[in-house]
Scaffold this motif. Sequence first.
Motif, PDB file in Angstrom:
ATOM      1  N   ASP A 104     -12.290 -16.395 -28.685  1.00 30.17           N
ATOM      2  CA  ASP A 104     -13.634 -15.971 -29.106  1.00 30.17           C
ATOM      3  C   ASP A 104     -13.797 -14.458 -29.246  1.00 30.17           C
ATOM      4  O   ASP A 104     -14.790 -13.988 -29.773  1.00 30.17           O
ATOM      5  CB  ASP A 104     -14.715 -16.536 -28.194  1.00 30.17           C
ATOM      6  CG  ASP A 104     -14.665 -16.008 -26.767  1.00 30.17           C
ATOM      7  OD1 ASP A 104     -13.867 -15.084 -26.475  1.00 30.17           O
ATOM      8  OD2 ASP A 104     -15.436 -16.511 -25.938  1.00 30.17           O
ATOM      9  N   GLY A 105     -12.841 -13.678 -28.742  1.00 26.05           N
ATOM     10  CA  GLY A 105     -12.893 -12.228 -28.898  1.00 26.05           C
ATOM     11  C   GLY A 105     -13.857 -11.521 -27.971  1.00 26.05           C
ATOM     12  O   GLY A 105     -14.100 -10.327 -28.128  1.00 26.05           O
ATOM     13  N   VAL A 106     -14.423 -12.204 -26.986  1.00 28.19           N
ATOM     14  CA  VAL A 106     -15.368 -11.581 -26.053  1.00 28.19           C
ATOM     15  C   VAL A 106     -14.607 -11.153 -24.803  1.00 28.19           C
ATOM     16  O   VAL A 106     -13.923 -11.960 -24.185  1.00 28.19           O
ATOM     17  CB  VAL A 106     -16.514 -12.539 -25.692  1.00 28.19           C
ATOM     18  CG1 VAL A 106     -17.444 -11.905 -24.660  1.00 28.19           C
ATOM     19  CG2 VAL A 106     -17.293 -12.935 -26.942  1.00 28.19           C
ATOM     20  N   VAL A 107     -14.707  -9.852 -24.474  1.00 27.43           N
ATOM     21  CA  VAL A 107     -14.023  -9.294 -23.315  1.00 27.43           C
ATOM     22  C   VAL A 107     -15.019  -8.495 -22.472  1.00 27.43           C
ATOM     23  O   VAL A 107     -16.082  -8.115 -22.953  1.00 27.43           O
ATOM     24  CB  VAL A 107     -12.832  -8.390 -23.733  1.00 27.43           C
ATOM     25  CG1 VAL A 107     -11.812  -9.182 -24.550  1.00 27.43           C
ATOM     26  CG2 VAL A 107     -13.302  -7.175 -24.518  1.00 27.43           C
ATOM     27  N   GLU A 108     -14.656  -8.227 -21.234  1.00 28.38           N
ATOM     28  CA  GLU A 108     -15.495  -7.420 -20.350  1.00 28.38           C
ATOM     29  C   GLU A 108     -14.968  -5.992 -20.301  1.00 28.38           C
ATOM     30  O   GLU A 108     -13.758  -5.778 -20.197  1.00 28.38           O
ATOM     31  CB  GLU A 108     -15.520  -8.004 -18.942  1.00 28.38           C
ATOM     32  CG  GLU A 108     -16.443  -9.186 -18.796  1.00 28.38           C
ATOM     33  CD  GLU A 108     -17.908  -8.871 -19.106  1.00 28.38           C
ATOM     34  OE1 GLU A 108     -18.394  -7.769 -18.746  1.00 28.38           O
ATOM     35  OE2 GLU A 108     -18.560  -9.726 -19.706  1.00 28.38           O
ATOM     36  N   THR A 109     -15.886  -5.024 -20.391  1.00 29.24           N
ATOM     37  CA  THR A 109     -15.545  -3.608 -20.248  1.00 29.24           C
ATOM     38  C   THR A 109     -16.546  -2.977 -19.289  1.00 29.24           C
ATOM     39  O   THR A 109     -17.527  -3.620 -18.891  1.00 29.24           O
ATOM     40  CB  THR A 109     -15.608  -2.857 -21.597  1.00 29.24           C
ATOM     41  OG1 THR A 109     -16.984  -2.763 -22.005  1.00 29.24           O
ATOM     42  CG2 THR A 109     -14.782  -3.545 -22.678  1.00 29.24           C
ATOM     43  N   ASP A 110     -16.312  -1.720 -18.960  1.00 21.10           N
ATOM     44  CA  ASP A 110     -17.265  -0.992 -18.112  1.00 21.10           C
ATOM     45  C   ASP A 110     -18.629  -0.848 -18.784  1.00 21.10           C
ATOM     46  O   ASP A 110     -19.617  -0.537 -18.127  1.00 21.10           O
ATOM     47  CB  ASP A 110     -16.729   0.404 -17.782  1.00 21.10           C
ATOM     48  CG  ASP A 110     -15.489   0.366 -16.919  1.00 21.10           C
ATOM     49  OD1 ASP A 110     -15.242  -0.654 -16.246  1.00 21.10           O
ATOM     50  OD2 ASP A 110     -14.745   1.363 -16.918  1.00 21.10           O
ATOM     51  N   PHE A 111     -18.681  -1.060 -20.076  1.00 17.41           N
ATOM     52  CA  PHE A 111     -19.919  -0.910 -20.838  1.00 17.41           C
ATOM     53  C   PHE A 111     -20.635  -2.239 -21.028  1.00 17.41           C
ATOM     54  O   PHE A 111     -21.664  -2.305 -21.670  1.00 17.41           O
ATOM     55  CB  PHE A 111     -19.621  -0.266 -22.190  1.00 17.41           C
ATOM     56  CG  PHE A 111     -18.884   1.035 -22.057  1.00 17.41           C
ATOM     57  CD1 PHE A 111     -19.493   2.156 -21.523  1.00 17.41           C
ATOM     58  CD2 PHE A 111     -17.547   1.130 -22.427  1.00 17.41           C
ATOM     59  CE1 PHE A 111     -18.803   3.346 -21.372  1.00 17.41           C
ATOM     60  CE2 PHE A 111     -16.850   2.322 -22.279  1.00 17.41           C
ATOM     61  CZ  PHE A 111     -17.483   3.423 -21.752  1.00 17.41           C
ATOM     62  N   GLY A 112     -20.069  -3.308 -20.498  1.00 21.81           N
ATOM     63  CA  GLY A 112     -20.646  -4.641 -20.639  1.00 21.81           C
ATOM     64  C   GLY A 112     -19.777  -5.517 -21.520  1.00 21.81           C
ATOM     65  O   GLY A 112     -18.683  -5.129 -21.946  1.00 21.81           O
ATOM     66  N   ALA A 113     -20.283  -6.717 -21.792  1.00 17.73           N
ATOM     67  CA  ALA A 113     -19.550  -7.658 -22.637  1.00 17.73           C
ATOM     68  C   ALA A 113     -19.361  -7.037 -24.026  1.00 17.73           C
ATOM     69  O   ALA A 113     -20.307  -6.513 -24.621  1.00 17.73           O
ATOM     70  CB  ALA A 113     -20.293  -8.976 -22.737  1.00 17.73           C
ATOM     71  N   THR A 114     -18.139  -7.102 -24.506  1.00 21.11           N
ATOM     72  CA  THR A 114     -17.783  -6.453 -25.772  1.00 21.11           C
ATOM     73  C   THR A 114     -17.068  -7.460 -26.658  1.00 21.11           C
ATOM     74  O   THR A 114     -16.198  -8.192 -26.200  1.00 21.11           O
ATOM     75  CB  THR A 114     -16.861  -5.242 -25.499  1.00 21.11           C
ATOM     76  OG1 THR A 114     -17.562  -4.335 -24.633  1.00 21.11           O
ATOM     77  CG2 THR A 114     -16.487  -4.525 -26.776  1.00 21.11           C
TER      78      THR A 114
ATOM     79  N   VAL B  48     -20.378 -13.606 -36.079  1.00 22.38           N
ATOM     80  CA  VAL B  48     -21.751 -13.459 -35.571  1.00 22.38           C
ATOM     81  C   VAL B  48     -22.071 -14.634 -34.651  1.00 22.38           C
ATOM     82  O   VAL B  48     -22.616 -14.462 -33.555  1.00 22.38           O
ATOM     83  CB  VAL B  48     -22.765 -13.370 -36.733  1.00 22.38           C
ATOM     84  CG1 VAL B  48     -24.195 -13.418 -36.220  1.00 22.38           C
ATOM     85  CG2 VAL B  48     -22.522 -12.122 -37.560  1.00 22.38           C
ATOM     86  N   LYS B  49     -21.702 -15.823 -35.061  1.00 12.49           N
ATOM     87  CA  LYS B  49     -21.956 -17.021 -34.269  1.00 12.49           C
ATOM     88  C   LYS B  49     -21.225 -16.958 -32.920  1.00 12.49           C
ATOM     89  O   LYS B  49     -21.780 -17.320 -31.886  1.00 12.49           O
ATOM     90  CB  LYS B  49     -21.504 -18.240 -35.076  1.00 12.49           C
ATOM     91  CG  LYS B  49     -21.945 -19.560 -34.549  1.00 12.49           C
ATOM     92  CD  LYS B  49     -21.580 -20.632 -35.562  1.00 12.49           C
ATOM     93  CE  LYS B  49     -21.664 -21.999 -34.950  1.00 12.49           C
ATOM     94  NZ  LYS B  49     -21.223 -23.032 -35.870  1.00 12.49           N
ATOM     95  N   ARG B  50     -19.985 -16.475 -32.936  1.00  8.80           N
ATOM     96  CA  ARG B  50     -19.190 -16.342 -31.707  1.00  8.80           C
ATOM     97  C   ARG B  50     -19.789 -15.344 -30.733  1.00  8.80           C
ATOM     98  O   ARG B  50     -19.727 -15.521 -29.529  1.00  8.80           O
ATOM     99  CB  ARG B  50     -17.802 -15.796 -32.093  1.00  8.80           C
ATOM    100  CG  ARG B  50     -16.706 -16.617 -31.980  1.00  8.80           C
ATOM    101  CD  ARG B  50     -15.319 -16.075 -32.164  1.00  8.80           C
ATOM    102  NE  ARG B  50     -15.025 -14.721 -32.463  1.00  8.80           N
ATOM    103  CZ  ARG B  50     -14.416 -14.313 -33.572  1.00  8.80           C
ATOM    104  NH1 ARG B  50     -14.106 -15.171 -34.517  1.00  8.80           N
ATOM    105  NH2 ARG B  50     -14.116 -13.064 -33.737  1.00  8.80           N
ATOM    106  N   PHE B  51     -20.327 -14.249 -31.269  1.00  9.10           N
ATOM    107  CA  PHE B  51     -20.835 -13.163 -30.445  1.00  9.10           C
ATOM    108  C   PHE B  51     -22.313 -13.294 -30.080  1.00  9.10           C
ATOM    109  O   PHE B  51     -22.769 -12.665 -29.123  1.00  9.10           O
ATOM    110  CB  PHE B  51     -20.663 -11.823 -31.169  1.00  9.10           C
ATOM    111  CG  PHE B  51     -19.235 -11.359 -31.315  1.00  9.10           C
ATOM    112  CD1 PHE B  51     -18.173 -11.955 -30.656  1.00  9.10           C
ATOM    113  CD2 PHE B  51     -18.950 -10.264 -32.141  1.00  9.10           C
ATOM    114  CE1 PHE B  51     -16.883 -11.506 -30.809  1.00  9.10           C
ATOM    115  CE2 PHE B  51     -17.665  -9.804 -32.292  1.00  9.10           C
ATOM    116  CZ  PHE B  51     -16.629 -10.423 -31.621  1.00  9.10           C
ATOM    117  N   ALA B  52     -23.069 -14.086 -30.820  1.00  3.57           N
ATOM    118  CA  ALA B  52     -24.525 -14.146 -30.678  1.00  3.57           C
ATOM    119  C   ALA B  52     -24.952 -14.387 -29.232  1.00  3.57           C
ATOM    120  O   ALA B  52     -24.534 -15.353 -28.590  1.00  3.57           O
ATOM    121  CB  ALA B  52     -25.107 -15.230 -31.576  1.00  3.57           C
TER     122      ALA B  52
END
Length: 167
Positions: free
Chosen positions: A132-142, A156-160
């Motif tokens: 899904d390409g969603v990862v955690e960073t110090d800035f929040g979910a990216t 867009v659907k994956r990240f929404a």
Amino acid sequence: MSAEHVVRVAAVQTAAKVGDLAGNLAQAETLATEALERGARIVALPEFFTTPCFVHPRVRDAIVATENPAREMLLRLARRYRAYVGGSMLTRRDGDVYNTYCLAGPDGSVQTHDKDLPTMWENAFYVAGSDDGVVETDFGATGLAVCWELIRWRTVKRFAGRIRYAI
């Protein structure tokens, strides 16, 4: 917006040469280092920073394993400058090749995303990814997205409702 909420981001453009992994890495490291020394906390190298990807037999010379010199360079810079440094490269694993975006973090982690759909001639070099390409960073979910993923509905659907930022 207060100063503590401002994050300097650099988008680096290289003049990579087809199949020249060592030369392309040296150039990318020099340019990323310059951006980091100017205060960037996130540095985005281009898609295929290890080699341009077009119909040419030398593209295959720069396909790398999961553990590779490009990934090590990203990690080295991220740790040294306490930043995030990322870019995509053709990686081989489990008998297939993927267009993998690698995001190295200041903690020594590398988070990845495989581009979901090869575009046009890219089908000759790699297969579609399914994460899904969603990862955690110090800035929040990216959300990590590569090239045309940035304009496709499925991204867009994956990240929404799941991310604060996209790289």
